[in-house]
Scaffold this motif. Structure first.
Motif, mmCIF file in Angstrom:
data_model
loop_
_atom_site.group_PDB
_atom_site.id
_atom_site.type_symbol
_atom_site.label_atom_id
_atom_site.label_comp_id
_atom_site.label_asym_id
_atom_site.label_seq_id
_atom_site.Cartn_x
_atom_site.Cartn_y
_atom_site.Cartn_z
ATOM 1 N N ARG A 1 -2.851 -23.167 17.853
ATOM 2 C CA ARG A 1 -2.966 -21.815 18.407
ATOM 3 C C ARG A 1 -2.651 -20.714 17.388
ATOM 4 N N THR A 2 -1.922 -21.053 16.335
ATOM 5 C CA THR A 2 -1.478 -20.011 15.398
ATOM 6 C C THR A 2 -2.026 -20.178 13.986
ATOM 7 N N MET A 3 -2.642 -21.322 13.688
ATOM 8 C CA MET A 3 -3.103 -21.569 12.319
ATOM 9 C C MET A 3 -4.605 -21.836 12.288
ATOM 10 N N SER A 4 -5.116 -21.954 11.080
ATOM 11 C CA SER A 4 -6.553 -22.176 10.897
ATOM 12 C C SER A 4 -6.941 -23.602 11.261
ATOM 13 N N THR A 5 -8.248 -23.815 11.390
ATOM 14 C CA THR A 5 -8.748 -25.161 11.666
ATOM 15 C C THR A 5 -8.411 -26.110 10.525
ATOM 16 N N ASP A 6 -8.511 -25.628 9.276
ATOM 17 C CA ASP A 6 -8.147 -26.458 8.128
ATOM 18 C C ASP A 6 -6.691 -26.912 8.239
ATOM 19 N N ALA A 7 -5.815 -25.994 8.595
ATOM 20 C CA ALA A 7 -4.392 -26.327 8.730
ATOM 21 C C ALA A 7 -4.185 -27.348 9.836
ATOM 22 N N TRP A 8 -4.911 -27.191 10.953
ATOM 23 C CA TRP A 8 -4.755 -28.139 12.058
ATOM 24 C C TRP A 8 -5.242 -29.535 11.673
ATOM 25 N N VAL A 9 -6.369 -29.620 10.972
ATOM 26 C CA VAL A 9 -6.889 -30.927 10.557
ATOM 27 C C VAL A 9 -5.878 -31.624 9.649
ATOM 28 N N ASN A 10 -5.309 -30.891 8.692
ATOM 29 C CA ASN A 10 -4.293 -31.482 7.807
ATOM 30 C C ASN A 10 -3.060 -31.905 8.593
ATOM 31 N N PHE A 11 -2.671 -31.091 9.562
ATOM 32 C CA PHE A 11 -1.524 -31.428 10.408
ATOM 33 C C PHE A 11 -1.811 -32.687 11.220
ATOM 34 N N PHE B 1 -2.299 -35.788 8.489
ATOM 35 C CA PHE B 1 -1.140 -36.125 7.655
ATOM 36 C C PHE B 1 0.193 -35.823 8.345
ATOM 37 N N GLY B 2 0.288 -34.650 8.975
ATOM 38 C CA GLY B 2 1.562 -34.241 9.567
ATOM 39 C C GLY B 2 2.014 -35.147 10.695
ATOM 40 N N LEU B 3 1.121 -35.402 11.653
ATOM 41 C CA LEU B 3 1.485 -36.243 12.796
ATOM 42 C C LEU B 3 1.723 -37.689 12.362
ATOM 43 N N THR B 4 0.898 -38.184 11.448
ATOM 44 C CA THR B 4 1.077 -39.553 10.955
ATOM 45 C C THR B 4 2.418 -39.703 10.247
ATOM 46 N N ALA B 5 2.753 -38.728 9.396
ATOM 47 C CA ALA B 5 4.025 -38.771 8.674
ATOM 48 C C ALA B 5 5.200 -38.658 9.638
ATOM 49 N N ALA B 6 5.040 -37.833 10.672
ATOM 50 C CA ALA B 6 6.124 -37.650 11.646
ATOM 51 C C ALA B 6 6.404 -38.953 12.390
ATOM 52 N N VAL B 7 5.351 -39.653 12.805
ATOM 53 C CA VAL B 7 5.529 -40.932 13.504
ATOM 54 C C VAL B 7 6.185 -41.958 12.593
ATOM 55 N N PHE B 8 5.721 -42.014 11.344
ATOM 56 C CA PHE B 8 6.310 -42.957 10.384
ATOM 57 C C PHE B 8 7.790 -42.636 10.160
ATOM 58 N N ALA B 9 8.092 -41.361 9.951
ATOM 59 C CA ALA B 9 9.479 -40.960 9.704
ATOM 60 C C ALA B 9 10.360 -41.259 10.910
#
Length: 201
Positions: free
Chosen positions: A161-171, A174-182
């Motif tokens: 809702r607050t960032m670009s589509t590019d930022a969401w795709v990276n999130f 990579f972001g969600l995958t890293a969060a689950v792993f961590a």
């Protein structure tokens, strides 16, 4: 006897992560392009979403054929992807697909939370063979994962809702995958404390 078939772990990993990797690569190549079909213009994100949905369905089917079983989470994830991906393509609106992770995490948190209110760990029913723990350990882990899923749902809403589509795709990739792993890496002490030893089985 279990009907679940053994499958090469690398094949299983490729089938589970392959669609999201393909989505990321395809989006990087097509994000700045516009495609006209039947008088309507579709941006690269929508086209990649239209490719991702059947690809995920195909890899899920292959995984089922190889293992003979799908978890409830895998089935629900596929259904939500089909529904929200389909809505994004049908209405030519990427917001539906961006909401998909939120719906998945809220659904999982709701299911696990319902089980906790009944004094049960639905997570144990899914993962007990792969990670044998005592009941108390499963209850603690389930509570933590329920809160974790809620946090991921909130994070996804904030990002899309607050960032670009590019930022969401990276999130998403990579972001969600890293969060689950961590998250699971930080649960090592709990798993050691409540692990069931072979002589206890």
């Amino acid at each position: 006897m279990s009907d679940v078939k053994k499958v090469n772990p690398f094949v299983k990993l490729a089938l589970e992560l392959g669609p999201i990797v393909v989505f990321f690569i395809a989006y990087g190549r097509m994000k700045d392009q516009t495609f006209a079909y039947n008088g309507t213009d579709y941006n690269g994100f929508i086209v990649v979403t239209a490719l991702f949905v059947p690809l995920l369905a195909l890899t899920t089917f292959i995984l089922y054929r190889l293992t003979g079983k799908l978890s409830a989470m895998q089935i629900m994830t596929l259904l939500i992807v089909v529904v929200f991906g389909g809505l994004s393509v049908w209405f030519n609106d990427e917001r539906f697909f961006k909401m998909k992770p939120t719906m998945i995490y809220l659904l999982f948190a709701g299911m696990l939370g319902f089980g906790l209110m009944r004094g049960q760990s639905y997570l144990q029913l899914v993962m007990d063979e792969a990670m044998p723990l005592k009941h108390e350990g499963w209850m603690i882990l389930t509570k933590r994962i329920t809160l974790f899923f809620l946090a991921l749902a909130v994070a996804n809403e904030v990002v899309w809702r607050t960032m670009s589509t590019d930022a969401w795709v990276n999130f998403k990739v990579f972001g969600l995958t890293a969060a689950v792993f961590a998250f699971f890496m930080t649960q090592g002490k709990l798993m050691q404390k409540y692990a069931i030893e072979e002589d206890e089985v």
